[in-house]
Design a protein around this motif. Structure first.
Motif, short mmCIF file in Angstrom:
data_model
loop_
_atom_site.label_atom_id
_atom_site.label_comp_id
_atom_site.label_asym_id
_atom_site.label_seq_id
_atom_site.Cartn_x
_atom_site.Cartn_y
_atom_site.Cartn_z
N ILE A 1 0.80 -1.23 0.00
CA ILE A 1 0.00 0.00 0.00
C ILE A 1 0.83 1.27 0.00
O ILE A 1 0.31 2.35 -0.27
CB ILE A 1 -0.95 0.04 1.22
N CYS A 2 2.15 1.17 0.28
CA CYS A 2 2.92 2.40 0.46
C CYS A 2 3.19 3.07 -0.89
O CYS A 2 3.31 2.42 -1.92
CB CYS A 2 4.23 2.12 1.18
N PRO A 3 3.29 4.42 -0.90
CA PRO A 3 3.61 5.15 -2.15
C PRO A 3 5.08 5.00 -2.49
O PRO A 3 5.88 4.52 -1.69
CB PRO A 3 3.25 6.59 -1.80
N ASP A 4 5.44 5.44 -3.70
CA ASP A 4 6.85 5.35 -4.13
C ASP A 4 7.73 6.26 -3.29
O ASP A 4 8.89 5.95 -3.04
CB ASP A 4 6.97 5.72 -5.61
N GLY B 1 4.31 10.39 -3.85
CA GLY B 1 4.51 9.86 -5.19
C GLY B 1 4.68 11.02 -6.17
O GLY B 1 5.50 11.91 -5.98
N GLY B 2 3.85 11.07 -7.20
CA GLY B 2 3.93 12.17 -8.18
C GLY B 2 2.95 13.27 -7.89
O GLY B 2 2.76 14.17 -8.73
N GLN B 3 2.30 13.24 -6.72
CA GLN B 3 1.30 14.26 -6.41
C GLN B 3 1.69 15.04 -5.16
O GLN B 3 2.60 14.66 -4.43
CB GLN B 3 -0.08 13.59 -6.21
N VAL B 4 0.97 16.15 -4.94
CA VAL B 4 1.19 16.96 -3.75
C VAL B 4 -0.13 17.03 -2.98
O VAL B 4 -1.21 16.95 -3.56
CB VAL B 4 1.68 18.38 -4.09
#
Length: 521
Positions: A98-101, A113-116
């Protein structure tokens, strides 16, 4: 055309899917005590939400992990797969699924990840809150998680706390008056702030002790995510504007973004100390339920929800009782709505549609849908034989007894209420059994009896009452209204059938309705 209409209506709604979760966290000495408590809470919540025509069910581990996966890895919802036994065999940690990159927390936002994203909290509450605020925040069309943390305080502790607070205020007022007296100012009134504090504290204590209110600590946090920092700032401004409309102030959690996110996510943790004291009534305003959405799989379009503007898609067959009414003032579109329903059912299901059309307004629609329109009137070429017994008629009951009851009902309508006595009923029952004798004997292969056969049988009976029944039934069997005394010559087996009763006079309309209901059955 209908698809275009429904697509257009769907485009006007916010098209948001809202998931609502209740996370309960508590401290107990052992896991057994906690399990016992949660078991009781599960039953209580299910029962209480059932009273609201809603429902609540406990989530499995798989469902809980999916919530966090969908938040931490947006856009990858369909790739979620977690098998606990497989993970244990491989020695994998469930957090890997479940963890983000990457995650990085800044002063006023975080990168996921790629978001804020950004965490806001409700700093200032209005004097009078409305339930609109939570629903407007929920309707904001972004990936957003709104969390309301509620910490109930035991009533005994709350009362003790308020009594101590009132005692403190009274001491302040007494000290102020002593100070004024020492200055020889004996007429000075108590300052407004102290008077207001005293009144509000007493009112709060009164709520707790006499109005059965509970003291709550409440905390509202919002996590919202965007693709870029510019978009995030614009969204934050919009959310703060929604709060200002309701005279509330949302602020960014400076240097507490990580704690704020852990508070907002449904872990059951409270990492930030921004609670506000409220009573039960005040807390109830922070209610995410404002409207009931009806969107059943396999249902048909029934209009637009007046509050949320989402489509109402209803499958009445899933209800305990699927009956429905269409109500409204004249000219509001009841007939049009009914025709719309008939069209939707005909196009999107394999269901039968049977219409009793008293005003001759569904004929054109039924013909366009390649259905059968059966005109029941003295001038019509269409005939229905009410004595016909189809396969499966009666569903386990005695079909002869049911036909006998039908004929009693028709004769009573012609003779007048209360005019059909026990003698006449016995004769009708005897004659009905006699006319079906050959049909039953042949196993259903002989000719179906007609009303004319039945009347001939009645006339052949020796009793005087039999001649009365024969005379009363003459009008609708051999007289000018004999449209039911012929063999059936219409396609009752069509999927869409309309019975047109428009030309039936008031005298024969009850009989026509009785025969129509018998035919439908």
């Amino acid at each position: 055309e209908y698809n275009a209409v429904v697509s257009e209506k769907a485009a006007e709604s916010n098209n948001l899917v809202q998931d609502k979760y209740i996370t309960i966290s508590l401290t107990r000495r052992s896991i057994e005590e906690a399990r016992t408590y949660f078991h009781r809470v599960d039953a209580d919540l299910s029962k209480t939400f059932g009273q609201l025509d809603s429902g609540a069910r406990p989530l499995e581990n798989q469902d809980r992990l999916r919530i966090f996966h969908d938040f931490f890895r947006p856009g990858e919802e369909e790739f979620f797969h977690f098998d606990l036994s497989d993970a244990m065999r491989k020695g994998h940690d469930f957090r890997n699924y479940i963890c983000p990159d990457s995650m990085q927390f800044k002063a006023d936002h975080f990168e996921l990840g790629g978001q804020v994203g950004r965490v806001l909290f409700l700093r200032e509450y209005a004097s009078y809150l409305k339930d609109e605020m939570i629903s407007k925040l929920s309707d904001f069309s972004r990936n957003l998680m709104l969390s309301i943390d509620i910490l109930p305080i035991p009533t005994s502790e709350a009362v003790k706390e308020m009594q101590a607070r009132i005692l403190g205020i009274e001491s302040d007022i007494a000290r102020w008056q002593q100070k004024q007296n020492s200055s020889n100012n004996f007429t000075a009134s108590v300052p407004y702030e102290l008077e207001q504090l005293r009144a509000e504290s007493k009112e709060f204590l009164d709520d707790l002790s006499t109005r059965d209110q509970r003291m709550m600590f409440a905390n509202v946090t919002i996590v919202h995510v965007a693709d870029s920092l510019e978009q995030l700032d614009a969204d934050t401004e919009t959310l703060q504007a929604i709060g200002r409309e309701q005279l509330c102030q949302f602020s960014v959690l400076r240097y507490q973004q990580e704690d704020g996110m852990n508070t907002a996510l449904p872990y059951g943790l409270r990492r930030i100390k921004t609670t506000r004291t409220l009573t039960t009534e005040s807390t109830a305003v922070l209610m995410p339920f404002r409207v009931q959405e009806i969107q059943d799989p396999g249902g048909i379009y029934c209009g637009v929800n007046a509050v949320s503007k989402n489509l109402l898609v209803c499958n009445r067959k899933k209800l305990l009782n699927p009956h429905g009414f269409i109500l409204g003032v004249s000219g509001s579109g009841k007939s049009f709505t009914m025709k719309e329903f008939i069209t939707f059912i005909a196009l999107s299901t394999g269901d039968d549609v049977i219409i009793i059309d008293a005003e001759r307004e569904y004929g054109d629609l039924v013909r366009a849908l390649r259905g059968e329109v059966i005109e029941i009137s003295p001038n019509s070429p269409h005939h229905i034989n009410p004595l016909e017994i189809a396969r499966g008629y009666g569903a386990g009951e005695n079909p002869i007894a049911m036909k006998s009851e039908l004929l009693m009902s028709i004769c009573e309508q012609q003779m007048g209420a209360g005019q059909l006595g026990a003698f006449q009923k016995s004769i009708i029952d005897r004659c009905t059994a006699n006319v079906y004798h050959e049909f039953i004997k042949s196993g259903g292969t002989a000719r179906q009896p007609l009303l004319t056969d039945w009347r001939s049988e009645v006339k052949a009976q020796p009793e005087r009452e039999a001649q009365e029944v024969a005379l009363a039934s003459e009008l609708f069997i051999e007289g000018s209204l004999n449209m039911f005394a012929h063999e059936t010559n219409v396609d009752i087996g069509n999927r869409i059938v309309a019975f047109d009763l428009y030309e039936m006079g008031e005298q024969l309309k009850p009989t026509a309705l009785t025969v129509t209901m018998e035919t439908i059955q």
